[in-house]
Design a protein around this motif. Structure first.
Motif, PDB file in Angstrom:
ATOM      1  N   LYS A  19       3.334  -1.909   0.233  1.00 28.75           N
ATOM      2  CA  LYS A  19       4.155  -0.732   0.560  1.00 28.75           C
ATOM      3  C   LYS A  19       5.088  -0.286  -0.563  1.00 28.75           C
ATOM      4  O   LYS A  19       6.270  -0.036  -0.360  1.00 28.75           O
ATOM      5  N   ASN A  20       4.509  -0.156  -1.773  1.00 28.02           N
ATOM      6  CA  ASN A  20       5.317   0.278  -2.905  1.00 28.02           C
ATOM      7  C   ASN A  20       5.856   1.688  -2.718  1.00 28.02           C
ATOM      8  O   ASN A  20       5.145   2.586  -2.275  1.00 28.02           O
ATOM      9  N   MET A  21       7.132   1.850  -3.043  1.00 26.19           N
ATOM     10  CA  MET A  21       7.726   3.186  -3.111  1.00 26.19           C
ATOM     11  C   MET A  21       8.999   3.095  -3.937  1.00 26.19           C
ATOM     12  O   MET A  21       9.891   2.320  -3.620  1.00 26.19           O
ATOM     13  N   THR A  70       0.654   6.672  -8.820  1.00 29.57           N
ATOM     14  CA  THR A  70       0.151   6.093 -10.074  1.00 29.57           C
ATOM     15  C   THR A  70      -1.336   5.762 -10.013  1.00 29.57           C
ATOM     16  O   THR A  70      -2.035   5.853 -11.012  1.00 29.57           O
ATOM     17  N   HIS A  71      -1.833   5.328  -8.819  1.00 31.99           N
ATOM     18  CA  HIS A  71      -3.263   5.021  -8.686  1.00 31.99           C
ATOM     19  C   HIS A  71      -3.633   4.871  -7.211  1.00 31.99           C
ATOM     20  O   HIS A  71      -2.763   4.898  -6.345  1.00 31.99           O
ATOM     21  N   GLY A  72      -4.940   4.678  -6.957  1.00 31.72           N
ATOM     22  CA  GLY A  72      -5.449   4.836  -5.601  1.00 31.72           C
ATOM     23  C   GLY A  72      -5.543   3.592  -4.737  1.00 31.72           C
ATOM     24  O   GLY A  72      -6.293   3.578  -3.762  1.00 31.72           O
ATOM     25  N   GLU A  74      -4.404   0.810  -1.881  1.00 33.73           N
ATOM     26  CA  GLU A  74      -3.718   0.935  -0.585  1.00 33.73           C
ATOM     27  C   GLU A  74      -2.218   0.680  -0.680  1.00 33.73           C
ATOM     28  O   GLU A  74      -1.435   1.309   0.004  1.00 33.73           O
ATOM     29  N   ASP A  75      -1.827  -0.304  -1.515  1.00 32.75           N
ATOM     30  CA  ASP A  75      -0.392  -0.595  -1.592  1.00 32.75           C
ATOM     31  C   ASP A  75       0.377   0.500  -2.335  1.00 32.75           C
ATOM     32  O   ASP A  75       1.591   0.410  -2.502  1.00 32.75           O
ATOM     33  N   HIS A  76      -0.358   1.575  -2.762  1.00 30.26           N
ATOM     34  CA  HIS A  76       0.298   2.714  -3.411  1.00 30.26           C
ATOM     35  C   HIS A  76       0.008   4.036  -2.707  1.00 30.26           C
ATOM     36  O   HIS A  76       0.733   5.010  -2.908  1.00 30.26           O
ATOM     37  N   ILE A  77      -1.061   4.095  -1.891  1.00 30.19           N
ATOM     38  CA  ILE A  77      -1.371   5.367  -1.198  1.00 30.19           C
ATOM     39  C   ILE A  77      -1.430   5.232   0.325  1.00 30.19           C
ATOM     40  O   ILE A  77      -1.453   6.233   1.038  1.00 30.19           O
ATOM     41  N   GLY A 160       3.416   1.639 -13.385  1.00 28.15           N
ATOM     42  CA  GLY A 160       2.318   1.544 -12.416  1.00 28.15           C
ATOM     43  C   GLY A 160       1.750   0.139 -12.485  1.00 28.15           C
ATOM     44  O   GLY A 160       2.333  -0.756 -13.112  1.00 28.15           O
ATOM     45  N   ASP A 161       0.611  -0.112 -11.833  1.00 27.11           N
ATOM     46  CA  ASP A 161      -0.069  -1.408 -11.973  1.00 27.11           C
ATOM     47  C   ASP A 161      -0.898  -1.334 -13.256  1.00 27.11           C
ATOM     48  O   ASP A 161      -1.547  -0.329 -13.501  1.00 27.11           O
ATOM     49  N   PHE A 162      -0.879  -2.398 -14.043  1.00 26.47           N
ATOM     50  CA  PHE A 162      -1.610  -2.305 -15.315  1.00 26.47           C
ATOM     51  C   PHE A 162      -2.054  -3.660 -15.838  1.00 26.47           C
ATOM     52  O   PHE A 162      -1.568  -4.711 -15.407  1.00 26.47           O
ATOM     53  N   GLY A 367      -6.698  -7.527 -12.105  1.00 27.28           N
ATOM     54  CA  GLY A 367      -6.373  -6.212 -12.641  1.00 27.28           C
ATOM     55  C   GLY A 367      -4.923  -6.105 -13.064  1.00 27.28           C
ATOM     56  O   GLY A 367      -4.464  -5.035 -13.454  1.00 27.28           O
ATOM     57  N   HIS A 368      -4.195  -7.210 -12.939  1.00 30.27           N
ATOM     58  CA  HIS A 368      -2.762  -7.180 -13.256  1.00 30.27           C
ATOM     59  C   HIS A 368      -2.468  -7.982 -14.517  1.00 30.27           C
ATOM     60  O   HIS A 368      -2.998  -9.087 -14.703  1.00 30.27           O
ATOM     61  N   ALA A 369      -1.592  -7.459 -15.334  1.00 26.65           N
ATOM     62  CA  ALA A 369      -1.213  -8.069 -16.608  1.00 26.65           C
ATOM     63  C   ALA A 369      -0.704  -9.493 -16.421  1.00 26.65           C
ATOM     64  O   ALA A 369       0.098  -9.764 -15.534  1.00 26.65           O
ATOM     65  N   ILE A 389       9.486  -4.924 -10.977  1.00 26.77           N
ATOM     66  CA  ILE A 389       9.113  -4.406  -9.655  1.00 26.77           C
ATOM     67  C   ILE A 389       7.774  -4.995  -9.228  1.00 26.77           C
ATOM     68  O   ILE A 389       7.162  -5.771  -9.967  1.00 26.77           O
ATOM     69  N   HIS A 390       7.285  -4.609  -8.049  1.00 24.72           N
ATOM     70  CA  HIS A 390       5.943  -4.940  -7.580  1.00 24.72           C
ATOM     71  C   HIS A 390       5.713  -6.450  -7.612  1.00 24.72           C
ATOM     72  O   HIS A 390       4.932  -6.955  -8.419  1.00 24.72           O
ATOM     73  N   GLY A 391       6.409  -7.184  -6.715  1.00 28.88           N
ATOM     74  CA  GLY A 391       6.182  -8.617  -6.667  1.00 28.88           C
ATOM     75  C   GLY A 391       7.157  -9.328  -5.763  1.00 28.88           C
ATOM     76  O   GLY A 391       8.173  -8.757  -5.361  1.00 28.88           O
TER      77      GLY A 391
END
Ligand SMILES: [Zn+2]
Ligand SMILES: [Zn+2]
Length: 554
Positions: A19-21, A70-72, A74-77, A160-162, A367-369, A389-391
């Motif tokens: 549920k990123n925002m 940032t990308h498609g 579920e945890d972002h859209i 974003g996720d990268f 897919g994550h650094a 963020i994101h964690g």
């Protein structure tokens, strides 16, 4: 806050995966970044989805300029339809991301009413006082962007996720030059994802998985079932390529697989040779060594194709002894048990199962650094301030240590909670206030009508059962008209426990009589019955079922 303050906070995605925002505000301009959902766990019985509390956005609705995605994933859209239903706003995203968002908007009847704006890495958009540019990053889905916001106070970068994949599929190279340029001009604040902050080294290139998939395809002598995230379009492409090289037709099982593959193919992100795709009904008509089946369910989701195949519950398609099953995805933390159970069942069916990201199988890369890539991003951006963020907390903490190791001042790193606001004024950042943030449950058609109390009830019901007590009173003299009637569900089984139920009824009668004699004018009878029965049952059984008295006055 004063007008010349830049405020940055998260409404989801911190201390959790999901549920990123994130929200950026300068004066009267608010930009929302991503709107994901989170899947429920055992503590949220029966809830379909968890989304953000958007009270702050609702209170400031006239200031919102855009939702940038940032990308498609579920945890972002995943939360977008629920956000837009309550708070319409224009949505900015790249072509594939928009395609995936459109599937959701269509399902919720929001497609026509929503303003969608297509982005690419070269976009340069003005959102009130904030100028916004982008840079290409790699991840486990194509078309991902990082964002650079040029605000009057300074530049804020959201990664974003990268990951850094230097041999990416489709030549989708990460835009390292542009990142360095942004960093060279000066970055006031960096928000960078932390998912793999605990993992040393570099994550491997997606191409590694393709080699392993092809290898497994060559070794298989019967049907092949392969499961991966539908959204990992590059991996799906590698499955298509392996099928082509080994002369197999490909069937798609599972709604999201069919949906995403058709959107990705339509938009040109996926190339499938003509005639390769077959319908599920055709699987059994072909020789087993000529068929591959791409299916959903790599996370052990009980209703998805792989789980149904493993329990022989997929109509018309069976896993036979000697078939090969490839699980080409790593389990998201929390899903390990479900995945393991499915693998057990597949072995029981006599299948050859290939899974895991080890050297021998290599069916998944993240897919994550990893740490070195996170350090590279920090070094490219050289931010004054940093918010991981994101964690979950330990990931944010590890990311903080990584930032310190490449020279970010420890006092300038903020580990925040959802809702904590970092305010930057005249280049000085402070974290002193917060806004409302929390979890909202989506259950069926309801948004937010299931709260903590409903969940507590469901938990109680699932563990202790319930007792419904019907009491019928004469309206004028408050006498019981009939004996109380007690029905038990999930607490005790009536025939064996008639005595206990009788005792409950007796107790209800005495309680009602007492109430009539002393305080018949109050409306406390329900509570009195509940308390008395609760106490008696606990004394007798050491259990606390939910007790629901119904009082009917005639
Ligand atoms: Zn992602
Ligand atoms: Zn994510």
């Amino acid at each position: 806050m004063a007008d010349n303050t830049l405020s940055v906070f998260a409404l989801g995605g911190i201390n959790e995966i999901g549920k990123n925002m994130y929200v950026l505000q300068y004066a009267d301009d608010i930009i929302v970044i991503d709107c994901g959902s989170k899947f429920p766990d055992e503590s949220t019985l029966g809830v379909d989805l968890i989304i953000q509390d958007i009270s702050y956005l609702q209170e400031n609705r006239e200031k919102i300029r855009a939702l940038i995605v940032t990308h498609g994933h579920e945890d972002h859209i995943g939360g977008i339809p629920y956000l837009l239903k309550r708070l319409p706003m224009p949505v900015y995203a790249t072509r594939l991301t928009l395609g995936l968002i459109q599937i959701k908007l269509k399902e919720h009847g929001l497609l026509r009413s929503t303003e969608l704006v297509q982005l690419n890495a070269d976009s340069d958009i003005e959102l009130g006082t904030i100028n916004t540019t982008f840079f290409k990053v790699n991840h486990s889905i194509p078309d991902c962007l990082g964002i650079a916001f040029q605000t009057p106070v300074g530049t804020v970068v959201h990664t974003g996720d990268f990951k850094f994949d230097l041999t990416p599929m489709n030549d989708e190279y990460p835009d390292i030059h542009k990142m360095a340029e942004i960093g060279k001009k000066g970055v006031l604040l960096l928000l960078s994802e932390s998912t793999n902050a605990e993992r040393p080294g570099f994550t491997q290139s997606e191409r590694v998985v393709g080699d392993h998939i092809e290898d497994a395809f060559r070794k298989a002598d019967q049907k092949i079932f392969i499961s991966t995230f539908a959204s990992n379009v590059h991996r799906v492409q590698q499955v298509v390529d392996a099928a082509q090289k080994t002369n197999r037709k490909l069937a798609l099982l599972g709604r999201s697989m069919v949906n995403v593959v058709s959107v990705a193919e339509e938009l040109g992100y996926l190339t499938i040779p003509e005639g390769m795709l077959i319908e599920a009904q055709e699987i059994n008509r072909l020789a087993p060594e000529r068929v591959a089946i791409l299916c959903t369910g790599s996370q052990g989701e009980p209703m998805a194709a792989l789980s149904r195949l493993a329990s022989s519950a997929f109509r018309g398609v069976s896993v036979l002894p000697g078939d090969t099953i490839i699980v080409a995805a790593g389990p998201i933390p929390g899903n390990e048990k479900d995945v393991a159970r499915i693998i057990d069942n597949l072995y029981r069916l006599g299948a050859k199962v290939v899974y895991g990201s080890g050297q021998t199988t290599g069916m998944h890369v993240s897919g994550h650094a990893h740490q070195e890539e996170l350090k590279l991003m920090l070094t490219l951006m050289k931010p004054t301030y940093f918010i991981p963020i994101h964690g979950e907390y330990r990931m944010l903490y590890m990311h903080k240590l990584l930032a310190e190791s490449v020279g970010v001042d420890s006092d300038n790193i903020f580990i925040i909670n959802n809702g904590d606001v970092v305010d930057i004024q005249q280049a000085v950042a402070r974290q002193t206030r917060s806004v409302e943030a929390g979890e909202v449950f989506v259950d069926g058609l309801g948004i937010g009508d299931v709260g903590k109390i409903v969940l507590r009830d469901r938990k109680l019901l699932s563990e202790e059962g319930m007792l419904v007590i019907m009491v019928t009173l004469n309206k004028s003299n408050r006498q019981l008209i009939t004996d109380p009637d007690t029905i038990s569900r999930g607490f005790v089984f009536d025939p064996d426990s008639a005595d206990l139920i009788n005792e409950v009824n007796q107790l209800v009668m005495t309680t009602a009589a007492e109430w009539r004699d002393t305080e018949a004018n109050s409306r406390n009878l329900k509570r009195k019955i509940k308390n008395a029965v609760e106490k008696m049952l606990y004394a007798r059984t050491k259990r606390r079922p939910m007790i629901l008295p119904f009082i009917i006055q005639i």
